[in-house]
Design a protein around this motif. Structure first.
Motif, PDB file in Angstrom:
ATOM      1  N   GLU A 190      15.683   6.662   8.372  1.00  0.00           N
ATOM      2  CA  GLU A 190      15.798   7.347   7.089  1.00  0.00           C
ATOM      3  C   GLU A 190      14.497   7.062   6.345  1.00  0.00           C
ATOM      4  OE1 GLU A 190      17.823   9.828   4.652  1.00  0.00           O
ATOM      5  OE2 GLU A 190      18.958   8.851   6.258  1.00  0.00           O
ATOM      6  N   PHE A 191      13.749   8.116   5.983  1.00  0.00           N
ATOM      7  CA  PHE A 191      12.437   7.912   5.382  1.00  0.00           C
ATOM      8  C   PHE A 191      12.434   8.405   3.941  1.00  0.00           C
ATOM      9  CE2 PHE A 191       8.015   8.222   4.401  1.00  0.00           C
ATOM     10  CZ  PHE A 191       7.385   7.279   5.206  1.00  0.00           C
ATOM     11  N   VAL A 192      11.947   7.542   3.035  1.00  0.00           N
ATOM     12  CA  VAL A 192      11.780   7.897   1.629  1.00  0.00           C
ATOM     13  C   VAL A 192      10.282   8.003   1.356  1.00  0.00           C
ATOM     14  CG1 VAL A 192      12.175   7.216  -0.761  1.00  0.00           C
ATOM     15  CG2 VAL A 192      13.896   6.679   0.986  1.00  0.00           C
ATOM     16  N   THR A 193       9.823   9.186   0.970  1.00  0.00           N
ATOM     17  CA  THR A 193       8.398   9.397   0.700  1.00  0.00           C
ATOM     18  C   THR A 193       8.092   8.964  -0.728  1.00  0.00           C
ATOM     19  OG1 THR A 193       8.353  11.271   2.226  1.00  0.00           O
ATOM     20  CG2 THR A 193       6.513  11.049   0.697  1.00  0.00           C
ATOM     21  N   THR A 194       7.280   7.921  -0.865  1.00  0.00           N
ATOM     22  CA  THR A 194       6.977   7.343  -2.170  1.00  0.00           C
ATOM     23  C   THR A 194       5.844   8.069  -2.892  1.00  0.00           C
ATOM     24  OG1 THR A 194       5.446   5.797  -1.120  1.00  0.00           O
ATOM     25  CG2 THR A 194       7.726   5.054  -1.459  1.00  0.00           C
ATOM     26  N   LYS A 195       4.972   8.748  -2.119  1.00  0.00           N
ATOM     27  CA  LYS A 195       3.837   9.453  -2.714  1.00  0.00           C
ATOM     28  C   LYS A 195       3.245  10.398  -1.681  1.00  0.00           C
ATOM     29  CE  LYS A 195       1.134   5.262  -1.775  1.00  0.00           C
ATOM     30  NZ  LYS A 195       0.359   4.168  -2.389  1.00  0.00           N
ATOM     31  N   GLU A 219       0.800  -1.223   0.000  1.00  0.00           N
ATOM     32  CA  GLU A 219       0.000   0.000   0.000  1.00  0.00           C
ATOM     33  C   GLU A 219       0.838   1.280   0.000  1.00  0.00           C
ATOM     34  OE1 GLU A 219      -2.594  -3.265   1.636  1.00  0.00           O
ATOM     35  OE2 GLU A 219      -0.536  -2.590   2.013  1.00  0.00           O
ATOM     36  N   GLY A 220       2.076   1.199   0.421  1.00  0.00           N
ATOM     37  CA  GLY A 220       2.930   2.381   0.426  1.00  0.00           C
ATOM     38  C   GLY A 220       3.775   2.548  -0.813  1.00  0.00           C
ATOM     39  N   MET A 221       3.527   1.751  -1.846  1.00  0.00           N
ATOM     40  CA  MET A 221       4.325   1.824  -3.061  1.00  0.00           C
ATOM     41  C   MET A 221       3.869   2.947  -3.981  1.00  0.00           C
ATOM     42  SD  MET A 221       6.724  -0.433  -3.186  1.00  0.00           S
ATOM     43  CE  MET A 221       7.231  -1.962  -2.363  1.00  0.00           C
ATOM     44  N   PHE A 249      15.085  -2.994   6.475  1.00  0.00           N
ATOM     45  CA  PHE A 249      14.429  -1.959   5.678  1.00  0.00           C
ATOM     46  C   PHE A 249      12.962  -2.355   5.527  1.00  0.00           C
ATOM     47  CE2 PHE A 249      18.559  -1.332   3.000  1.00  0.00           C
ATOM     48  CZ  PHE A 249      19.183  -0.740   4.085  1.00  0.00           C
ATOM     49  N   LEU A 250      12.064  -1.374   5.592  1.00  0.00           N
ATOM     50  CA  LEU A 250      10.637  -1.588   5.354  1.00  0.00           C
ATOM     51  C   LEU A 250      10.256  -0.829   4.090  1.00  0.00           C
ATOM     52  CD1 LEU A 250       9.279  -1.013   8.997  1.00  0.00           C
ATOM     53  CD2 LEU A 250      10.117  -3.152   7.980  1.00  0.00           C
ATOM     54  N   ALA A 251       9.777  -1.529   3.073  1.00  0.00           N
ATOM     55  CA  ALA A 251       9.479  -0.908   1.783  1.00  0.00           C
ATOM     56  C   ALA A 251       8.000  -1.041   1.446  1.00  0.00           C
ATOM     57  CB  ALA A 251      10.323  -1.547   0.678  1.00  0.00           C
ATOM     58  N   GLY A 252       7.410   0.029   0.947  1.00  0.00           N
ATOM     59  CA  GLY A 252       5.999   0.001   0.570  1.00  0.00           C
ATOM     60  C   GLY A 252       5.057   0.012   1.754  1.00  0.00           C
ATOM     61  N   TYR A 253       5.515   0.515   2.898  1.00  0.00           N
ATOM     62  CA  TYR A 253       4.692   0.535   4.111  1.00  0.00           C
ATOM     63  C   TYR A 253       3.772   1.756   4.111  1.00  0.00           C
ATOM     64  CZ  TYR A 253       6.549  -3.490   6.647  1.00  0.00           C
ATOM     65  OH  TYR A 253       6.852  -4.768   7.056  1.00  0.00           O
ATOM     66  N   GLY A 276      17.526  -7.568  18.445  1.00  0.00           N
ATOM     67  CA  GLY A 276      18.683  -6.688  18.468  1.00  0.00           C
ATOM     68  C   GLY A 276      19.028  -6.108  17.116  1.00  0.00           C
ATOM     69  N   VAL A 277      18.033  -6.042  16.218  1.00  0.00           N
ATOM     70  CA  VAL A 277      18.271  -5.548  14.856  1.00  0.00           C
ATOM     71  C   VAL A 277      17.505  -4.235  14.662  1.00  0.00           C
ATOM     72  CG1 VAL A 277      18.192  -6.103  12.402  1.00  0.00           C
ATOM     73  CG2 VAL A 277      18.435  -7.948  14.081  1.00  0.00           C
ATOM     74  N   PRO A 278      18.166  -3.169  14.229  1.00  0.00           N
ATOM     75  CA  PRO A 278      17.477  -1.885  14.045  1.00  0.00           C
ATOM     76  C   PRO A 278      16.753  -1.791  12.707  1.00  0.00           C
ATOM     77  CG  PRO A 278      19.801  -1.628  13.517  1.00  0.00           C
ATOM     78  CD  PRO A 278      19.622  -3.056  13.996  1.00  0.00           C
ATOM     79  N   VAL A 279      15.612  -1.124  12.711  1.00  0.00           N
ATOM     80  CA  VAL A 279      14.976  -0.697  11.463  1.00  0.00           C
ATOM     81  C   VAL A 279      15.563   0.669  11.138  1.00  0.00           C
ATOM     82  CG1 VAL A 279      12.840   0.021  10.362  1.00  0.00           C
ATOM     83  CG2 VAL A 279      12.865  -2.002  11.830  1.00  0.00           C
ATOM     84  N   ALA A 280      16.239   0.762   9.990  1.00  0.00           N
ATOM     85  CA  ALA A 280      16.986   1.978   9.668  1.00  0.00           C
ATOM     86  C   ALA A 280      16.389   2.766   8.524  1.00  0.00           C
ATOM     87  CB  ALA A 280      18.435   1.630   9.327  1.00  0.00           C
ATOM     88  N   LEU A 281      15.603   2.125   7.667  1.00  0.00           N
ATOM     89  CA  LEU A 281      15.048   2.801   6.499  1.00  0.00           C
ATOM     90  C   LEU A 281      13.611   2.370   6.288  1.00  0.00           C
ATOM     91  CD1 LEU A 281      16.595   3.622   3.116  1.00  0.00           C
ATOM     92  CD2 LEU A 281      14.544   2.209   3.115  1.00  0.00           C
ATOM     93  N   VAL A 282      12.743   3.337   5.980  1.00  0.00           N
ATOM     94  CA  VAL A 282      11.348   3.063   5.655  1.00  0.00           C
ATOM     95  C   VAL A 282      11.005   3.823   4.385  1.00  0.00           C
ATOM     96  CG1 VAL A 282       8.944   3.206   6.397  1.00  0.00           C
ATOM     97  CG2 VAL A 282      10.742   2.778   8.091  1.00  0.00           C
ATOM     98  N   ALA A 283      10.396   3.143   3.424  1.00  0.00           N
ATOM     99  CA  ALA A 283       9.872   3.777   2.215  1.00  0.00           C
ATOM    100  C   ALA A 283       8.360   3.638   2.233  1.00  0.00           C
ATOM    101  CB  ALA A 283      10.455   3.125   0.961  1.00  0.00           C
ATOM    102  N   GLY A 284       7.652   4.764   2.224  1.00  0.00           N
ATOM    103  CA  GLY A 284       6.200   4.705   2.316  1.00  0.00           C
ATOM    104  C   GLY A 284       5.568   6.049   2.003  1.00  0.00           C
ATOM    105  N   ASP A 285       4.268   6.122   2.214  1.00  0.00           N
ATOM    106  CA  ASP A 285       3.522   7.324   1.835  1.00  0.00           C
ATOM    107  C   ASP A 285       3.674   8.442   2.866  1.00  0.00           C
ATOM    108  OD1 ASP A 285       1.691   6.114   3.801  1.00  0.00           O
ATOM    109  OD2 ASP A 285       0.266   7.595   3.066  1.00  0.00           O
ATOM    110  N   SER A 286       3.176   9.627   2.498  1.00  0.00           N
ATOM    111  CA  SER A 286       3.315  10.790   3.361  1.00  0.00           C
ATOM    112  C   SER A 286       2.560  10.633   4.683  1.00  0.00           C
ATOM    113  CB  SER A 286       2.824  12.047   2.630  1.00  0.00           C
ATOM    114  OG  SER A 286       1.469  11.893   2.213  1.00  0.00           O
TER     115      SER A 286
END
Length: 279
Positions: free
Chosen positions: A177-182, A10-12, A103-107, A151-161
């Motif tokens: 680190e956040f990448v705004t996909t839309k 849904e975040g793609m 990394f979490l992508a499309g969230y 013990g693992v960090p989430v460092a990057l998320v790509a998702g909607d505003s």
């Protein structure tokens, strides 16, 4: 180094509504693979690319059968794919202490966030709100808490505003680190950026993360015992779930279960929402 990538839909960029995965299959799958390809580009461009031994990709939307094994492996020979369902820790299956970063992508945003494309939490049909120890949670924070147990960090998320507002502006996970996909305009509308910009932004964000000190990143942790509360869309769903041992119905639509760790929480979410969905 081992990298774990959980891929939702849904975040793609390029997707605004659930029907697209059934009626626009080629473009739907292309959107998912494009986002992964741009992440892989960032990994390959980073200074630590030579030390990356494995890139595990978890197909984490719907039935978990959205990604092409052949297409992914053609992107990079280090890629392994987690696919299908049901499976333990569905969105985070096979993650363990051996990984260095997630990394979490499309969230996407959790339910109720204004101007958030396809906002929901784990089951859009069943879940109205999900809380852990009294705190509102979305899929990103819940899965980050599981990663934190390992013990693992989430460092990057790509998702909607909408998700960016929750994680960064509302400080649910301000370190990522956040990448705004839309730019989400409503539940089923969005403005997509130029693809070239999104491709470059994604690769640059991945490079920044991998070239940073991953061990200095915060871990998302929750205190045990963990109180998982789900407010369902209907009373029938709560009635169905409340028949399970250890589940307490605390209102007409809300049920609660006490878990000892995030492994139990993630398994409870999958089982409970699946059962509620048949009510």
């Amino acid at each position: 180094m081992k990298i774990y990538i959980s891929v939702d839909m849904e975040g793609m960029a390029g997707i605004t509504a659930p029907f697209q995965e059934k009626e626009e299959v080629p473009s739907f799958r292309r959107a998912l693979h494009n986002q992964i390809r741009w992440i892989i580009d960032g990994i390959r461009q980073s200074a630590v690319n030579g030390s990356v031994e494995e890139i595990t990709i978890s197909d984490s939307h719907g039935s978990g059968t959205n990604l092409s094994y052949d297409e992914l492996c053609a992107m990079d020979e280090r890629i392994s794919l987690v696919s299908g369902s049901p499976r333990k820790h569905f969105m985070m299956s096979c993650l363990d202490e051996s990984y260095d970063v997630v990394f979490l992508a499309g969230y996407h945003a959790g339910p109720g966030e204004p101007l958030a494309n396809m906002d929901h939490s784990f089951s859009g049909r069943a879940v109205g709100c999900l809380k852990i120890n009294g705190h509102y949670m979305n899929e990103s924070t819940t899965n980050a808490a599981l990663a934190g147990d390992y013990g693992v960090p989430v460092a990057l998320v790509a998702g909607d505003s909408g998700l960016r507002r929750q994680l960064i502006d509302q400080k649910q996970m301000p370190w990522v680190e956040f990448v705004t996909t839309k730019e989400s305009l409503s539940r089923y509308a969005a403005k997509f950026p130029p693809q070239k910009k999104l491709r470059e932004d994604t690769a640059a964000a991945v490079k920044r993360v991998l070239e940073s000190d991953l061990k200095a990143l915060p871990l998302y942790r929750v205190e045990a015992p963990i109180r998982l509360a789900i407010d369902f869309k209907t009373t029938a769903m709560a009635e169905m779930v409340a028949q399970l041992p250890m589940v307490e119905r605390i209102s007409g639509t809300e049920a609660e279960v006490i878990c000892q760790n995030m492994t139990e929480v993630e398994c409870a979410i999958s089982a409970i929402t699946g059962l509620a969905g048949i009510a």
